[in-house]
Write a protein that holds these residues in place. Structure first.
Motif, mmCIF file in Angstrom:
data_model
loop_
_atom_site.group_PDB
_atom_site.id
_atom_site.type_symbol
_atom_site.label_atom_id
_atom_site.label_comp_id
_atom_site.label_asym_id
_atom_site.label_seq_id
_atom_site.Cartn_x
_atom_site.Cartn_y
_atom_site.Cartn_z
ATOM 1 N N PHE A 21 16.813 9.298 40.306
ATOM 2 C CA PHE A 21 15.813 10.035 41.083
ATOM 3 C C PHE A 21 16.402 11.341 41.619
ATOM 4 N N LEU A 22 17.615 11.243 42.144
ATOM 5 C CA LEU A 22 18.248 12.408 42.755
ATOM 6 C C LEU A 22 18.410 13.556 41.762
ATOM 7 N N GLU A 23 18.695 13.219 40.516
ATOM 8 C CA GLU A 23 18.875 14.279 39.521
ATOM 9 C C GLU A 23 17.599 15.087 39.346
ATOM 10 N N TYR A 24 16.468 14.404 39.402
ATOM 11 C CA TYR A 24 15.192 15.096 39.250
ATOM 12 C C TYR A 24 14.808 15.883 40.505
ATOM 13 N N LEU A 25 15.551 15.700 41.581
ATOM 14 C CA LEU A 25 15.385 16.559 42.752
ATOM 15 C C LEU A 25 16.366 17.724 42.718
#
Length: 313
Positions: A301-305
């Motif tokens: 998820f963090l990568e897509y942020l």
């Protein structure tokens, strides 16, 4: 006179709210969140300017609902085919627990599959291609007689192909075509696609570690059964580390459209976090394994942020 101690009254939850809670579990929340982040991230990259966020919100909304519907279809179909296995591996799921009947599950899967196709058709050619191929692969993954999940290489292929290639390239081309009338794919999107492709391989092989018992009983061949949980953990950690090292290298190379300092610092911190968190994983404790698996999804998820921020700042 002694009075009885006050005891809180547990009011039963309304039936509809219980049903919604079961639907949320049936939808596999971590996959819903992952899909939502990918839909949003690629939209932001296509926009190129966060101040224009609401300028094409109908496109974003239609794309999101179509992809979420497709997501529910895929994970729901898998649960319909795995009810007996899930009674061992994931007894909390609605079908395994008896909160949903197979008929209810089938109706939800049928409805969301049809809805996904209809909305994707309305959204345009590239959205239809993206959703359509994803549904086909998801169906082949779970449904007999093909049931690719029986074969570890094919099972992993299904997961990282959809999450890594089809979603990123397909959705970005959809957004870029509709918003910018441009079908090209930016270098930054190729970088993101490569990252997610490799990262989802780690997800694909680690996801079966908590399911070792049921998979063994029902003769579902997985990498965990073939190699053992310890090796799978090591391979997953090295795979994700490779992803972060690659992003750090991208920052050092100064690829156009990506904020180098942000890419380097963010992924270095995530790399350290990964190895710090992995120290406490007890592979004899199923709940601990499941928590670490969810942690891997949180990194996803963090990568897509982080990545769209690196493209916009």
């Amino acid at each position: 006179m002694n009075q009885a101690p006050f005891l809180p009254v547990n009011h039963p939850q309304p039936k509809f709210l219980r049903w919604l809670g079961s639907l949320w579990k049936f939808s596999r929340p971590h996959t819903i969140i992952g899909t939502s982040f990918s839909v949003l991230s690629l939209y932001l990259i296509a926009l190129g300017n966060i101040s224009d966020f609401f300028s094409h919100w109908p496109v974003l909304l239609l794309t999101w609902v179509a992809c979420i519907a497709g997501n529910v279809y895929i994970v729901g179909l898998n649960q319909l085919e795995d009810i007996d296995i899930d009674k061992i591996n994931k007894p909390q799921l609605p079908l395994a627990k008896g909160e949903f009947s197979p008929l209810t599950g089938g109706l939800i899967v049928g409805f969301t599959g049809i809805l996904a196709i209809i909305l994707a058709f309305i959204g345009g050619f590239w959205l239809l291609i993206t959703v359509g191929i994803s549904l086909l692969i998801g169906t082949a993954y779970s449904l007999p007689p093909v049931r690719l999940k029986r074969f570890p290489l094919w099972a992993a292929f299904c997961i990282f192909t959809v999450r890594g290639v089809i979603v990123n390239l397909g959705l970005f081309r959809h957004y870029n075509t509709v918003i910018n009338q441009n079908q090209s794919i930016y270098p930054s999107v190729w970088v993101l696609t490569a990252f997610v492709l490799v990262f989802t391989f780690a997800i694909a092989i680690f996801k079966d570690v908590p399911d070792l018992e049921g998979d063994r009983i029902y003769q579902i061949t997985t990498f965990t059964l073939l190699l053992g949980p310890e090796k799978i953990l090591t391979i997953s950690l090295l795979t994700i580390s490779l992803c972060y090292a690659g992003m750090i290298a991208v920052g050092l190379l100064g690829i156009t459209g990506i904020n180098s300092p942000l890419a380097i610092v963010a992924h270095l911190l995530l790399l350290l976090l990964l190895w710090w968190r992995s120290r406490g994983v007890n592979l004899e404790d199923k709940s601990e394994i499941s928590r670490f698996y969810q942690f891997i999804w949180k990194l996803f998820f963090l990568e897509y942020l982080i990545f769209p921020l690196a493209c916009l700042i």
